[in-house]
Enzyme design. Structure first.
Site, PDB file in Angstrom:
ATOM      1  N   TYR A 293       0.835  -1.214   0.000  1.00 10.40           N
ATOM      2  CA  TYR A 293       0.000   0.000   0.000  1.00 10.40           C
ATOM      3  C   TYR A 293       0.867   1.261   0.000  1.00 10.40           C
ATOM      4  CZ  TYR A 293      -3.743   3.228   1.343  1.00 10.40           C
ATOM      5  OH  TYR A 293      -4.647   4.266   1.376  1.00 10.40           O
ATOM      6  N   ASP A 294       1.819   1.339   0.957  1.00 16.48           N
ATOM      7  CA  ASP A 294       2.651   2.534   1.095  1.00 16.48           C
ATOM      8  C   ASP A 294       3.453   2.806  -0.173  1.00 16.48           C
ATOM      9  OD1 ASP A 294       1.717   2.016   3.597  1.00 16.48           O
ATOM     10  OD2 ASP A 294       3.656   1.885   4.586  1.00 16.48           O
TER      11      ASP A 294
ATOM     12  N   LYS B 179       1.356   3.435  -3.428  1.00 17.47           N
ATOM     13  CA  LYS B 179       0.877   4.810  -3.592  1.00 17.47           C
ATOM     14  C   LYS B 179       2.026   5.749  -3.974  1.00 17.47           C
ATOM     15  CE  LYS B 179      -3.596   4.690  -2.608  1.00 17.47           C
ATOM     16  NZ  LYS B 179      -4.639   5.067  -3.593  1.00 17.47           N
TER      17      LYS B 179
ATOM     18  N   GLN C  32      -4.232  -0.903  20.409  1.00 17.08           N
ATOM     19  CA  GLN C  32      -2.929  -1.502  20.134  1.00 17.08           C
ATOM     20  C   GLN C  32      -1.852  -0.796  20.955  1.00 17.08           C
ATOM     21  OE1 GLN C  32      -2.196  -1.644  15.897  1.00 17.08           O
ATOM     22  NE2 GLN C  32      -3.733  -3.232  15.580  1.00 17.08           N
TER      23      GLN C  32
ATOM     24  N   PRO D  53       1.569   0.899  22.204  1.00 16.51           N
ATOM     25  CA  PRO D  53       1.410   1.292  23.607  1.00 16.51           C
ATOM     26  C   PRO D  53       0.192   2.179  23.863  1.00 16.51           C
ATOM     27  CG  PRO D  53       3.025   2.693  22.552  1.00 16.51           C
ATOM     28  CD  PRO D  53       2.591   1.718  21.503  1.00 16.51           C
TER      29      PRO D  53
ATOM     30  N   GLN E  90       0.488   6.143  20.344  1.00 13.69           N
ATOM     31  CA  GLN E  90       0.630   6.531  18.946  1.00 13.69           C
ATOM     32  C   GLN E  90      -0.547   7.416  18.553  1.00 13.69           C
ATOM     33  OE1 GLN E  90       0.023   3.540  20.196  1.00 13.69           O
ATOM     34  NE2 GLN E  90      -0.806   2.070  18.727  1.00 13.69           N
TER      35      GLN E  90
ATOM     36  N   ASP F 245       3.708   0.005  12.338  1.00 14.80           N
ATOM     37  CA  ASP F 245       2.632   0.941  12.659  1.00 14.80           C
ATOM     38  C   ASP F 245       3.248   2.310  12.976  1.00 14.80           C
ATOM     39  OD1 ASP F 245      -0.100   1.606  13.239  1.00 14.80           O
ATOM     40  OD2 ASP F 245       0.435   1.638  15.359  1.00 14.80           O
TER      41      ASP F 245
END
Length: 346
Positions: A176-177, A180, A235, A237, A240, A302
């Site tokens: 995806y990253d 794009k 998720q 910690p 984020q 993430d």
């Protein structure tokens, strides 16, 4: 002499764009604006179609393979004389006559793009090539919905359009990253080499009615869990951050970019920044105070923080989001309760 196209990178094209349909300049016949929306049966795409159909001078064609989209999102327009729906995969050639192309087709949820990463990157690369080929043939202006994921796990905060990103090219999100990122490259190459009129929107987290339930994105996950009375899974910690833009604001930004004179890329998102724990607390407060919040393992790559710098959107498009998170979440709750068949407790 070709007109120079303005953009945020300072580069210009010296090649004139392809000529659109002769009807566009006809003396005695005013043709409707014919608009193609790829991925138009999806979450953002269907809301965009709603807005475009409000204009009686627009004829809208939707191309979607229903990998993540749904006909239900477009049911109010099926059969309308200015609307056409085509089951089509953008990795295959599409031959239509249009004036504008909104290219949204691509799974945007981690659950879907990780399920079939090869399909995802083919959609980004081959699909974008096909849409650019179509734009070149018919002289259409094309807008790509790129993503804040092109910034990866950013070392710059907030992220502006000059930042090149910090992306893992071989990670589980790379389809995806990086897909794009290649799509943006293709857009600019066609712009410089063939004079195609392009627009690139880097869209940040968007939420609202019609999101896929349990699609792995944090807002839809939390709301579905709260409506069902299940624990909200944060998720680790939990510190984020993300920024959340309501879908009507996003659609307004996309249309302004398409209709304006700037190629982009331009960030479109809400600069309000929330940690995942703050979001969970807000959902709990607004939707179901009885649910608990629990911590679960994080997914690989993430990003730790995500916040758009929307200075260019304000200056060049006159756009900024209007709907605050606390006002948008209840609007999404009503839609989720209807689809899940869960009524409010008195």
């Amino acid at each position: 002499m070709a007109k120079e196209a303005s953009n945020t990178n300072g580069s210009v094209t010296t090649k004139p764009p392809p000529s659109p349909s002769p009807l566009r300049n006809a003396k005695f016949f005013q043709a409707n604006m014919r608009i193609l929306v790829t991925g138009g049966a999806g979450f953002i795409g269907s809301h965009l179609v709603d807005r475009l159909m409000e204009n009686e001078k627009n004829e809208v064609i939707v191309a979607d393979n229903y990998f993540t989209g749904s006909k239900d999102n477009l049911k109010k327009w099926i059969g309308h004389p200015r609307f056409e729906l085509i089951r089509h995969d953008v990795t295959e050639t599409l031959l239509v006559e249009v004036d504008q192309i909104y290219h949204l087709a691509c799974p945007a949820s981690p659950i879907f793009y990780k399920y079939n990463p090869v399909k995802t990157i083919k959609t980004n690369v081959i699909g974008t090539l096909n849409m650019l080929g179509l734009a070149k043939r018919v002289g259409a202006r094309i807008l790509l919905t790129s993503t804040s994921e092109v910034y990866g796990d950013p070392l710059m905060h907030p992220q502006d359009e000059t930042y090149w990103g910090n992306v893992n090219p071989i990670g589980v999100r790379s389809c995806y990253d990086e897909g794009k990122r290649v799509a943006e490259t293709l857009m600019y190459d066609y712009h410089r080499q063939h004079g195609i009129e392009i627009r690139i929107a880097r869209i940040f987290n968007t939420y609202g009615p019609r999101m896929n339930i349990d699609d792995g994105r944090v807002v839809s996950n939390f709301i579905a869990q709260a409506v069902r009375g299940e624990p909200l899974t944060v998720q680790a910690p939990g510190t984020q951050t993300r920024s959340f833009c309501y879908v009507s604001d996003m659609v307004d930004g996309l249309i302004r970019l398409m209709e304006g004179d700037n190629t982009g890329p331009i960030n479109i998102g809400n600069p309000g920044e929330f940690t995942m724990l703050e979001l969970a607390e807000t959902v709990k407060e607004l939707i179901n105070p009885d649910v608990e919040i629990i911590s679960v393992e994080n997914t690989p790559d993430d990003p730790r923080q995500r916040k758009p710098d929307i200075t260019k959107a304000k200056e060049l498009l006159g756009w900024e989001p209007k709907i605050k998170l606390r006002d948008g979440l209840p609007l999404m709750e009503d839609d989720f309760r209807t689809r899940l068949g869960v009524t409010r407790k008195n």
